[in-house]
Design a protein around this motif. Structure first.
Motif, PDB file in Angstrom:
ATOM      1  N   ASP A 128       2.651 -21.638  -8.959  1.00  0.00           N
ATOM      2  CA  ASP A 128       1.681 -20.538  -9.036  1.00  0.00           C
ATOM      3  C   ASP A 128       2.417 -19.217  -9.268  1.00  0.00           C
ATOM      4  OD1 ASP A 128      -0.239 -18.494  -8.522  1.00  0.00           O
ATOM      5  OD2 ASP A 128      -1.372 -19.857  -7.242  1.00  0.00           O
ATOM      6  N   PRO A 129       2.124 -18.509 -10.360  1.00  0.00           N
ATOM      7  CA  PRO A 129       2.813 -17.236 -10.623  1.00  0.00           C
ATOM      8  C   PRO A 129       2.543 -16.183  -9.555  1.00  0.00           C
ATOM      9  CG  PRO A 129       0.997 -17.529 -12.155  1.00  0.00           C
ATOM     10  CD  PRO A 129       1.178 -18.842 -11.443  1.00  0.00           C
ATOM     11  N   HIS A 130       1.413 -16.265  -8.860  1.00  0.00           N
ATOM     12  CA  HIS A 130       1.146 -15.308  -7.791  1.00  0.00           C
ATOM     13  C   HIS A 130       2.150 -15.476  -6.647  1.00  0.00           C
ATOM     14  CE1 HIS A 130      -2.787 -15.541  -9.862  1.00  0.00           C
ATOM     15  NE2 HIS A 130      -2.862 -14.256  -9.548  1.00  0.00           N
ATOM     16  N   VAL A 131       2.534 -16.716  -6.381  1.00  0.00           N
ATOM     17  CA  VAL A 131       3.517 -16.965  -5.331  1.00  0.00           C
ATOM     18  C   VAL A 131       4.897 -16.507  -5.791  1.00  0.00           C
ATOM     19  CG1 VAL A 131       4.623 -18.738  -3.917  1.00  0.00           C
ATOM     20  CG2 VAL A 131       2.168 -18.880  -4.411  1.00  0.00           C
ATOM     21  N   ARG A 132       5.245 -16.798  -7.046  1.00  0.00           N
ATOM     22  CA  ARG A 132       6.557 -16.368  -7.549  1.00  0.00           C
ATOM     23  C   ARG A 132       6.639 -14.842  -7.572  1.00  0.00           C
ATOM     24  NH1 ARG A 132       5.079 -20.044 -11.498  1.00  0.00           N
ATOM     25  NH2 ARG A 132       5.276 -18.530 -13.205  1.00  0.00           N
ATOM     26  N   ARG A 133       5.550 -14.186  -7.919  1.00  0.00           N
ATOM     27  CA  ARG A 133       5.563 -12.721  -7.907  1.00  0.00           C
ATOM     28  C   ARG A 133       5.711 -12.199  -6.489  1.00  0.00           C
ATOM     29  NH1 ARG A 133       2.047  -8.596  -6.842  1.00  0.00           N
ATOM     30  NH2 ARG A 133       2.326  -6.654  -8.013  1.00  0.00           N
ATOM     31  N   LEU A 134       5.124 -12.897  -5.503  1.00  0.00           N
ATOM     32  CA  LEU A 134       5.268 -12.475  -4.119  1.00  0.00           C
ATOM     33  C   LEU A 134       6.731 -12.426  -3.706  1.00  0.00           C
ATOM     34  CD1 LEU A 134       3.985 -11.781  -1.378  1.00  0.00           C
ATOM     35  CD2 LEU A 134       3.816 -14.240  -0.928  1.00  0.00           C
ATOM     36  N   VAL A 135       7.548 -13.306  -4.278  1.00  0.00           N
ATOM     37  CA  VAL A 135       8.980 -13.322  -3.969  1.00  0.00           C
ATOM     38  C   VAL A 135       9.623 -12.002  -4.360  1.00  0.00           C
ATOM     39  CG1 VAL A 135      11.182 -14.437  -4.441  1.00  0.00           C
ATOM     40  CG2 VAL A 135       9.116 -15.830  -4.231  1.00  0.00           C
ATOM     41  N   SER A 136       9.401 -11.575  -5.593  1.00  0.00           N
ATOM     42  CA  SER A 136      10.071 -10.364  -6.084  1.00  0.00           C
ATOM     43  C   SER A 136       9.392  -9.092  -5.593  1.00  0.00           C
ATOM     44  CB  SER A 136      10.130 -10.371  -7.614  1.00  0.00           C
ATOM     45  OG  SER A 136       8.833 -10.473  -8.171  1.00  0.00           O
ATOM     46  N   GLU A 137       8.067  -9.107  -5.521  1.00  0.00           N
ATOM     47  CA  GLU A 137       7.342  -7.893  -5.135  1.00  0.00           C
ATOM     48  C   GLU A 137       7.451  -7.647  -3.634  1.00  0.00           C
ATOM     49  OE1 GLU A 137       4.920  -4.709  -6.868  1.00  0.00           O
ATOM     50  OE2 GLU A 137       6.330  -6.217  -7.598  1.00  0.00           O
ATOM     51  N   GLY A 138       7.319  -8.719  -2.845  1.00  0.00           N
ATOM     52  CA  GLY A 138       7.379  -8.569  -1.404  1.00  0.00           C
ATOM     53  C   GLY A 138       8.732  -8.122  -0.900  1.00  0.00           C
ATOM     54  N   THR A 139       9.804  -8.422  -1.646  1.00  0.00           N
ATOM     55  CA  THR A 139      11.156  -8.052  -1.227  1.00  0.00           C
ATOM     56  C   THR A 139      11.637  -6.742  -1.851  1.00  0.00           C
ATOM     57  OG1 THR A 139      12.094  -9.438  -2.982  1.00  0.00           O
ATOM     58  CG2 THR A 139      11.846 -10.447  -0.818  1.00  0.00           C
ATOM     59  N   ARG A 140      10.771  -6.055  -2.595  1.00  0.00           N
ATOM     60  CA  ARG A 140      11.181  -4.771  -3.171  1.00  0.00           C
ATOM     61  C   ARG A 140      11.564  -3.789  -2.067  1.00  0.00           C
ATOM     62  NH1 ARG A 140       6.929  -2.401  -7.408  1.00  0.00           N
ATOM     63  NH2 ARG A 140       8.302  -0.604  -7.046  1.00  0.00           N
ATOM     64  N   PRO A 141      12.693  -3.117  -2.183  1.00  0.00           N
ATOM     65  CA  PRO A 141      13.101  -2.179  -1.121  1.00  0.00           C
ATOM     66  C   PRO A 141      12.120  -1.031  -0.913  1.00  0.00           C
ATOM     67  CG  PRO A 141      14.963  -2.729  -2.544  1.00  0.00           C
ATOM     68  CD  PRO A 141      13.737  -3.288  -3.206  1.00  0.00           C
ATOM     69  N   ARG A 142      11.540  -0.535  -2.012  1.00  0.00           N
ATOM     70  CA  ARG A 142      10.687   0.655  -1.936  1.00  0.00           C
ATOM     71  C   ARG A 142       9.316   0.390  -2.567  1.00  0.00           C
ATOM     72  NH1 ARG A 142      13.383   5.262  -0.481  1.00  0.00           N
ATOM     73  NH2 ARG A 142      15.654   5.207  -0.470  1.00  0.00           N
ATOM     74  N   LEU A 143       8.683  -0.675  -2.159  1.00  0.00           N
ATOM     75  CA  LEU A 143       7.364  -1.001  -2.697  1.00  0.00           C
ATOM     76  C   LEU A 143       6.376   0.113  -2.370  1.00  0.00           C
ATOM     77  CD1 LEU A 143       5.488  -3.142  -4.010  1.00  0.00           C
ATOM     78  CD2 LEU A 143       5.088  -4.024  -1.700  1.00  0.00           C
ATOM     79  N   PRO A 144       5.706   0.696  -3.386  1.00  0.00           N
ATOM     80  CA  PRO A 144       4.754   1.788  -3.102  1.00  0.00           C
ATOM     81  C   PRO A 144       3.615   1.328  -2.192  1.00  0.00           C
ATOM     82  CG  PRO A 144       5.285   1.675  -5.448  1.00  0.00           C
ATOM     83  CD  PRO A 144       5.864   0.441  -4.827  1.00  0.00           C
ATOM     84  N   TRP A 145       3.156   2.238  -1.342  1.00  0.00           N
ATOM     85  CA  TRP A 145       2.013   2.017  -0.457  1.00  0.00           C
ATOM     86  C   TRP A 145       2.256   0.863   0.514  1.00  0.00           C
ATOM     87  CZ3 TRP A 145      -0.082   6.363  -1.420  1.00  0.00           C
ATOM     88  CH2 TRP A 145      -0.182   6.838  -2.727  1.00  0.00           C
ATOM     89  N   ALA A 146       3.506   0.621   0.845  1.00  0.00           N
ATOM     90  CA  ALA A 146       3.842  -0.433   1.802  1.00  0.00           C
ATOM     91  C   ALA A 146       5.052   0.022   2.600  1.00  0.00           C
ATOM     92  CB  ALA A 146       4.144  -1.740   1.074  1.00  0.00           C
ATOM     93  N   PRO A 147       5.276  -0.555   3.791  1.00  0.00           N
ATOM     94  CA  PRO A 147       6.467  -0.186   4.555  1.00  0.00           C
ATOM     95  C   PRO A 147       7.743  -0.484   3.777  1.00  0.00           C
ATOM     96  CG  PRO A 147       4.931  -1.474   5.902  1.00  0.00           C
ATOM     97  CD  PRO A 147       4.434  -1.542   4.494  1.00  0.00           C
ATOM     98  N   GLN A 148       8.691   0.437   3.815  1.00  0.00           N
ATOM     99  CA  GLN A 148       9.971   0.196   3.157  1.00  0.00           C
ATOM    100  C   GLN A 148      10.764  -0.867   3.914  1.00  0.00           C
ATOM    101  OE1 GLN A 148      11.990   3.961   2.798  1.00  0.00           O
ATOM    102  NE2 GLN A 148      10.633   4.694   1.181  1.00  0.00           N
ATOM    103  N   LEU A 149      11.782  -1.401   3.238  1.00  0.00           N
ATOM    104  CA  LEU A 149      12.682  -2.388   3.845  1.00  0.00           C
ATOM    105  C   LEU A 149      14.049  -1.724   3.996  1.00  0.00           C
ATOM    106  CD1 LEU A 149      11.684  -5.613   1.865  1.00  0.00           C
ATOM    107  CD2 LEU A 149      10.895  -4.874   4.138  1.00  0.00           C
ATOM    108  N   PRO A 150      14.313  -1.075   5.123  1.00  0.00           N
ATOM    109  CA  PRO A 150      15.559  -0.315   5.269  1.00  0.00           C
ATOM    110  C   PRO A 150      16.815  -1.155   5.049  1.00  0.00           C
ATOM    111  CG  PRO A 150      14.022   0.232   7.033  1.00  0.00           C
ATOM    112  CD  PRO A 150      13.438  -0.931   6.297  1.00  0.00           C
ATOM    113  N   ALA A 151      16.797  -2.408   5.483  1.00  0.00           N
ATOM    114  CA  ALA A 151      17.987  -3.248   5.299  1.00  0.00           C
ATOM    115  C   ALA A 151      18.283  -3.469   3.829  1.00  0.00           C
ATOM    116  CB  ALA A 151      17.792  -4.590   6.007  1.00  0.00           C
ATOM    117  N   PHE A 152      17.236  -3.608   3.007  1.00  0.00           N
ATOM    118  CA  PHE A 152      17.433  -3.855   1.575  1.00  0.00           C
ATOM    119  C   PHE A 152      17.680  -2.558   0.817  1.00  0.00           C
ATOM    120  CE2 PHE A 152      14.842  -8.071   1.590  1.00  0.00           C
ATOM    121  CZ  PHE A 152      15.800  -8.629   2.425  1.00  0.00           C
ATOM    122  N   ILE A 153      17.245  -1.429   1.379  1.00  0.00           N
ATOM    123  CA  ILE A 153      17.614  -0.144   0.790  1.00  0.00           C
ATOM    124  C   ILE A 153      19.113   0.073   0.975  1.00  0.00           C
ATOM    125  CG2 ILE A 153      17.379   2.364   1.028  1.00  0.00           C
ATOM    126  CD1 ILE A 153      14.424   1.913   1.674  1.00  0.00           C
ATOM    127  N   ALA A 154      19.599  -0.254   2.171  1.00  0.00           N
ATOM    128  CA  ALA A 154      21.028  -0.090   2.442  1.00  0.00           C
ATOM    129  C   ALA A 154      21.872  -1.076   1.642  1.00  0.00           C
ATOM    130  CB  ALA A 154      21.287  -0.267   3.943  1.00  0.00           C
TER     131      ALA A 154
END
Length: 363
Positions: A142-168
């Motif tokens: 399912d492409p929606h699941v594959r997109r969740l992999v890349s989008e959910g792990t974005r360091p600075r996803l707009p309108w969502a909590p940042q991922l400080p560990a991945f920003i660093a």
């Protein structure tokens, strides 16, 4: 753009209340029913939080029973769209204690509406453990699941909590992008490019390194992914990004202009300028032509904002001409200040000409 009321309306929440009550085999969802009547005045994020909390109040507290209700709800095709967004967020709260089963439920929910925000509490709580699960989804059909992999792990996803560990340090998530940059879905590849752009904001050299690696094993779509992923670096005139994309910062050009035809602009009106770019080199060249508005700040200093004009190949002796209208219509993301501004023409990351104009920002 849809309003908060259009995305999560009283009717949406009432429908969710009926659906979850049916899935839970109970007569009603009282917290959701009450919340549906009290959404007025709440912005989108406030509505999401309020409905999330109502879902948590209405559904069982223990994880197996909570999960069972939502998996029953998934059997109903009407359980889809924006009503599922706050449900995903509820899984991001209650599922943390279960962890792997919580992530598995988000994987199954995301085709109904993205769980890109809800997956982030897991990544913040235990990045390595979450990545071990999420990494297994890169081959999901399912492409929606594959997109969740890349989008959910974005360091600075707009309108969502940042991922400080991945920003660093974004490198732990890079293998996921390596697995997806050649994906058959444009929906997924676009997310990969946006993730690379997030990386470029904090680790520009690493972003260029990743893009260069992908170019050694490209698909027909890789050039587009790389160009979109490095767009911020190109606008910033970073030489290694420009060179990787075939845009030499030292390209031989002459620039006429910008010639400002509106030297005095009032907020709400347009800046208008003409420009001409002539390629004076002996060989064809790829040009990225942008313009930069140097906005005056409250303290009198200037800050640049880059806007795209064109990206194109040019033959020796060829001239590109144009007229640009730049709007100074009031927007919520920028406050204008009166004073002398500058507009500049930038070619392959280097400013080649500039002109001044005054902006009147008085109410």
């Amino acid at each position: 753009m849809p309003t908060a009321d259009e995305l999560i309306s009283a009717d949406t929440v009432s429908n969710l209340a009926r659906l979850l009550a049916r899935a839970a085999r109970r007569p009603d969802s009282p917290a959701l029913r009450a919340r549906a009547a009290t959404l007025g005045g709440l912005a989108f994020s406030g509505r999401v939080a309020a409905v999330r909390d109502a879902v948590l109040a209405d559904l069982p507290e223990d994880w197996p029973a909570f999960e069972a209700v939502l998996r029953t709800a998934l059997e109903d095709p009407g359980f889809a769209g924006w009503m599922t967004f706050p449900v995903n967020e509820a899984v991001g709260v209650r599922g943390l204690a279960a962890f792997e089963p919580g992530l598995a439920l988000l994987r199954d929910l995301t085709p109904r509406l993205t769980a890109e925000s809800a997956v982030r509490p897991f990544l913040r709580a235990d990045p390595a453990r979450a990545l071990a699960v999420v990494g297994g989804w890169t081959g999901d059909p399912d492409p929606h699941v594959r997109r969740l992999v890349s989008e959910g792990t974005r360091p600075r996803l707009p309108w969502a909590p940042q991922l400080p560990a991945f920003i660093a340090d974004p490198r732990p998530a890079v293998p996921l992008l390596d697995a997806l940059y050649r994906d058959g879905s444009e929906y997924v590849r676009r997310s990969v490019a946006n993730h690379l752009n997030d990386i470029s904001r904090d680790h520009p050299a690493l972003a260029v390194e990743i893009a260069a690696k992908w170019r050694t094993d490209p698909a027909p779509t890789t050039d587009r992914v790389v160009r979109h992923g490095l767009r911020t670096l190109v606008k910033a005139g970073r030489p290694d990004a420009l060179t990787l994309l075939g845009h030499s910062p030292d390209v031989e050009v002459t620039v006429t202009g910008p010639v400002v035809t509106t030297p005095h602009v009032v907020v709400g009106e347009y800046l208008v300028f003409d420009y001409a770019v002539t390629h004076t080199g002996a060989l064809p060249a790829e040009l990225v032509v942008d313009y930069v508005v140097q906005h005056v700040k409250a303290n009198g200093a200037r800050t640049p904002k880059v806007f795209k004009l064109t990206t194109r190949g040019m033959a020796p002796g060829e001239t590109l001409t144009g007229t640009k209208r730049h709007s100074f219509k009031p927007i919520t993301t920028r406050r204008y200040h009166s004073g002398e501004h500058l507009v500049q023409i930038q070619v392959n990351g280097r400013v080649r000409g500039e002109a001044a104009f005054t902006l009147d920002a008085a109410p």
